[in-house]
Write a protein that holds these residues in place. Sequence first.
Motif, mmCIF file in Angstrom:
data_model
loop_
_atom_site.group_PDB
_atom_site.id
_atom_site.type_symbol
_atom_site.label_atom_id
_atom_site.label_comp_id
_atom_site.label_asym_id
_atom_site.label_seq_id
_atom_site.Cartn_x
_atom_site.Cartn_y
_atom_site.Cartn_z
ATOM 1 N N CYS A 102 0.816 -1.223 0.000
ATOM 2 C CA CYS A 102 0.000 0.000 0.000
ATOM 3 C C CYS A 102 0.846 1.268 0.000
ATOM 4 N N ARG A 103 2.144 1.136 -0.115
ATOM 5 C CA ARG A 103 3.010 2.314 -0.175
ATOM 6 C C ARG A 103 3.027 2.890 -1.578
ATOM 7 N N ARG A 104 3.239 4.192 -1.676
ATOM 8 C CA ARG A 104 3.499 4.802 -2.973
ATOM 9 C C ARG A 104 4.793 4.204 -3.528
ATOM 10 N N VAL A 105 4.803 3.955 -4.837
ATOM 11 C CA VAL A 105 6.019 3.409 -5.421
ATOM 12 C C VAL A 105 7.109 4.475 -5.471
ATOM 13 N N PHE A 106 6.728 5.721 -5.698
ATOM 14 C CA PHE A 106 7.672 6.835 -5.590
ATOM 15 C C PHE A 106 7.111 7.799 -4.554
ATOM 16 N N PRO A 107 7.919 8.281 -3.610
ATOM 17 C CA PRO A 107 7.404 9.107 -2.515
ATOM 18 C C PRO A 107 6.816 10.432 -2.992
ATOM 19 N N ASP A 108 5.849 10.918 -2.217
ATOM 20 C CA ASP A 108 5.254 12.211 -2.547
ATOM 21 C C ASP A 108 6.088 13.341 -1.946
ATOM 22 N N LEU A 141 15.206 6.924 11.548
ATOM 23 C CA LEU A 141 15.350 6.274 10.244
ATOM 24 C C LEU A 141 14.005 5.798 9.717
ATOM 25 N N ASP A 142 13.235 5.170 10.577
ATOM 26 C CA ASP A 142 11.956 4.602 10.135
ATOM 27 C C ASP A 142 10.923 5.682 9.880
ATOM 28 N N GLU A 143 10.787 6.615 10.799
ATOM 29 C CA GLU A 143 9.714 7.605 10.693
ATOM 30 C C GLU A 143 9.969 8.635 9.592
ATOM 31 N N ALA A 144 11.229 9.034 9.412
ATOM 32 C CA ALA A 144 11.531 10.022 8.369
ATOM 33 C C ALA A 144 12.074 9.367 7.103
ATOM 34 N N GLY A 145 12.727 8.229 7.259
ATOM 35 C CA GLY A 145 13.348 7.590 6.106
ATOM 36 C C GLY A 145 12.434 6.671 5.325
ATOM 37 N N SER A 146 11.674 5.837 6.026
ATOM 38 C CA SER A 146 10.832 4.862 5.319
ATOM 39 C C SER A 146 9.841 5.501 4.354
ATOM 40 N N PRO A 147 9.177 6.616 4.712
ATOM 41 C CA PRO A 147 8.244 7.224 3.755
ATOM 42 C C PRO A 147 8.927 7.752 2.490
ATOM 43 N N ALA A 148 10.220 8.023 2.561
ATOM 44 C CA ALA A 148 10.925 8.603 1.406
ATOM 45 C C ALA A 148 11.661 7.545 0.582
ATOM 46 N N THR A 149 11.365 6.270 0.814
ATOM 47 C CA THR A 149 11.952 5.214 -0.017
ATOM 48 C C THR A 149 11.129 5.038 -1.286
ATOM 49 N N THR A 150 11.786 4.552 -2.334
ATOM 50 C CA THR A 150 11.023 4.033 -3.472
ATOM 51 C C THR A 150 10.681 2.589 -3.140
ATOM 52 N N ALA A 151 9.497 2.170 -3.477
ATOM 53 C CA ALA A 151 9.073 0.801 -3.167
ATOM 54 C C ALA A 151 9.606 -0.159 -4.224
ATOM 55 N N SER A 152 10.923 -0.144 -4.390
ATOM 56 C CA SER A 152 11.552 -1.001 -5.389
ATOM 57 C C SER A 152 11.511 -2.462 -4.966
ATOM 58 N N ASN A 153 11.134 -2.715 -3.729
ATOM 59 C CA ASN A 153 11.007 -4.070 -3.222
ATOM 60 C C ASN A 153 9.598 -4.617 -3.426
ATOM 61 N N GLY A 154 8.768 -3.877 -4.179
ATOM 62 C CA GLY A 154 7.389 -4.296 -4.397
ATOM 63 C C GLY A 154 7.135 -4.752 -5.824
ATOM 64 N N SER A 213 5.158 -3.405 -8.138
ATOM 65 C CA SER A 213 4.797 -2.388 -9.118
ATOM 66 C C SER A 213 5.962 -1.482 -9.499
ATOM 67 N N TYR A 214 7.169 -1.913 -9.174
ATOM 68 C CA TYR A 214 8.358 -1.156 -9.558
ATOM 69 C C TYR A 214 8.928 -1.793 -10.820
ATOM 70 N N PHE A 215 9.033 -0.987 -11.885
ATOM 71 C CA PHE A 215 9.458 -1.504 -13.189
ATOM 72 C C PHE A 215 10.666 -0.737 -13.724
ATOM 73 N N GLY A 216 11.517 -0.253 -12.823
ATOM 74 C CA GLY A 216 12.648 0.563 -13.262
ATOM 75 C C GLY A 216 13.994 -0.116 -13.091
ATOM 76 N N PHE A 217 14.890 0.133 -14.024
ATOM 77 C CA PHE A 217 16.320 -0.178 -13.889
ATOM 78 C C PHE A 217 16.665 -1.665 -13.710
ATOM 79 N N GLY A 260 2.036 7.514 -8.000
ATOM 80 C CA GLY A 260 2.472 6.673 -6.894
ATOM 81 C C GLY A 260 2.088 5.216 -7.046
ATOM 82 N N GLU A 261 1.405 4.878 -8.150
ATOM 83 C CA GLU A 261 0.926 3.508 -8.346
ATOM 84 C C GLU A 261 1.983 2.594 -8.954
ATOM 85 N N ALA A 262 2.945 3.160 -9.655
ATOM 86 C CA ALA A 262 3.992 2.369 -10.312
ATOM 87 C C ALA A 262 5.150 3.303 -10.623
ATOM 88 N N TRP A 263 6.228 2.719 -11.125
ATOM 89 C CA TRP A 263 7.356 3.547 -11.563
ATOM 90 C C TRP A 263 8.136 2.817 -12.643
#
Length: 453
Positions: free
Chosen positions: A25-31, A59-72, A74-78, A407-410
Motif C-alpha cells: 500500500c506504499r506509494r512506489v515513488f514518494p510524494d 530512520l523509520d519515521e523520516a526515512g521509510s516514507p521517502a523510499t522508493t518501493a523497489s522491493n514491491g 509495481s516497480y518496473f525501473g532499472f 504513486g501507483e507504479a514507476w
Amino acid sequence: MDSNEQSLWLEADRRAAGYLQTLACRRVFPDQAALSGLAAFDEALPEHGLPALDGLRLLDEAGSPATTASNGGSYFGFVIGASLPAAAAAERLMLAWDQCASSFVNSPVAATLERIAGDWVLDALQLPRGSAVGFGTSASACTLSCIAAARRQLLARQGWDFDARGLAGSPVIKVVVSELVHVTVKKALRLLGFGLDHLVVAPVNAQGQIDPARLPPLDGASILCLQAGEVNTGEFDPFPELIGMAHTAGAWVHVDGAFGLWARASSQHALSAGVEDADSWTCDGHKWLNTPYDAAMAICRDRQALAEAMNSDAVYSSASPDAQKNLTLEFSRRARGIPVWAALRSLGRDGLRELVDRHCLIARQIAAGLRLAGLEVVNRVVLNQVLFRGQNAAETLALCAAVEASGEAWFGSTVWQGEPAARISVSSWRTQAADGEALVHGIGQILTRLRGA
C-alpha cells in the motif's frame, strides 16, 4: 549480548517487518510530503552520542516514507529485483556473524559457502565448470576486474610483465565495444586508463546487436566487449559468430551479462547460445536473482588469470589463489556470495526457471497491452524489457512523469536512436501478471487524459 543490544536488534527487526507488511500500500515513488520530511536528518554532528533506538526511530519515521518501493511488485525501473526473503534473511544473519570474508582463515563458513555459490552460479548459467567466480560489489567493479585480467593476460602473451613494468611503454591493447556499450563497462575502461577516445566502436543493427559484418578488425592484442541483454531492448549480441571471429584473431572476449545471463537458466536460454565460449563474464545478483545489493560476479574461464591479476597476498595474510580476496578488488570484504547461495538454494533450478519465464511472459503481456492502448512498442520484447513511445517526445515524457506522480507504479525514461522513450523492466520476484495488468490499465487511463487535454 546485553539487554540494550538485544532490544536494538529486536526493534530493528520489528520496524523492518512493519515496512515490508505495508509495502503493497506504499506509494512506489514518494510524494512531496515524504521528500520534505527528509529535512529531519539535517542535524549537526552531535556533541555527545545519542541513543541508538532514537536513531532507529528517526530512520523509520523520516526515512521509510521517502523510499522508493523497489522491493514491491509495481516497480518496473532499472532491472531491479526485490530481495528474496531467503536471501534477505541470510544477509541478516551475516550481519550478526560480522565476518571478514577474505579467506578461509578469516571465515571458514564464508569461504565454504562462497565456493559452493560459485559452483552453483556456473551450473545455473551453464558456463565452463572450473571458471573463477569472484563475488564483488557491482557490475562496475566486476567488469574492472575482468578487463584488468584480460589486459594483463594479453600483455603477457607478448612478453610484457604488467605487474613489474606497468603500462609505460607497453604494447597497445585495443578495446572494441558495442555502439550501445553499457555505462558500467565504459566506466571500468576509463578507470583502467584505456581512454574513451581510444575505444573502437562496433556498429549495431536496428535491435541494438553488434553487426558481425561490420565488426572492426581484431588481433591478438584486442579485447572485444559483448552484451547479453542490451539495457533498453534486452537483445543479445550474436555470440557464435562474433566470438568465433574474435578467437580466430586471438582476441579476448568479455561479456556484460548483468541481467541477461540469467536467461540461460530459463526457457529463453537459446537467446544466449554460444556465450559460454567467451573468456570472461559479469553478472549481477541484485537484478534477476533478486538478492540484496552488493552482490555481483566476475567470472573468468582462466582461473589463474583472474587470481594473478587480483592477488592481494601479504606476508601476514596469504591464502589460496581462489580465496575471494584474490579474485576481487576488495581485501576486507563481506561475504557477498552467501545471499547468492541462499537465493539459489531457495529457488532451485525449477524456481529460477519459473522466475525468469514469468517475467518474460509478463513483459510480452505488457507490450501487447501498450499496443492496444495506442502506444508504439519499439523493441521485439525478447526478454524482460519493454521499450515504448507515445505519439511524440512530449507525450512520452509526460506519461513517465504522470505515472511517477500517481504513486501507483514507476518506470524510467531513456533515449533510443536519438529520441526519448520509456523503458519498463520486469525483474522483481513480487511482480505477478496482475501487477502488469494494473500497470497497463493505469498507463491507459493517463494516456486518455493526456490526449484528451
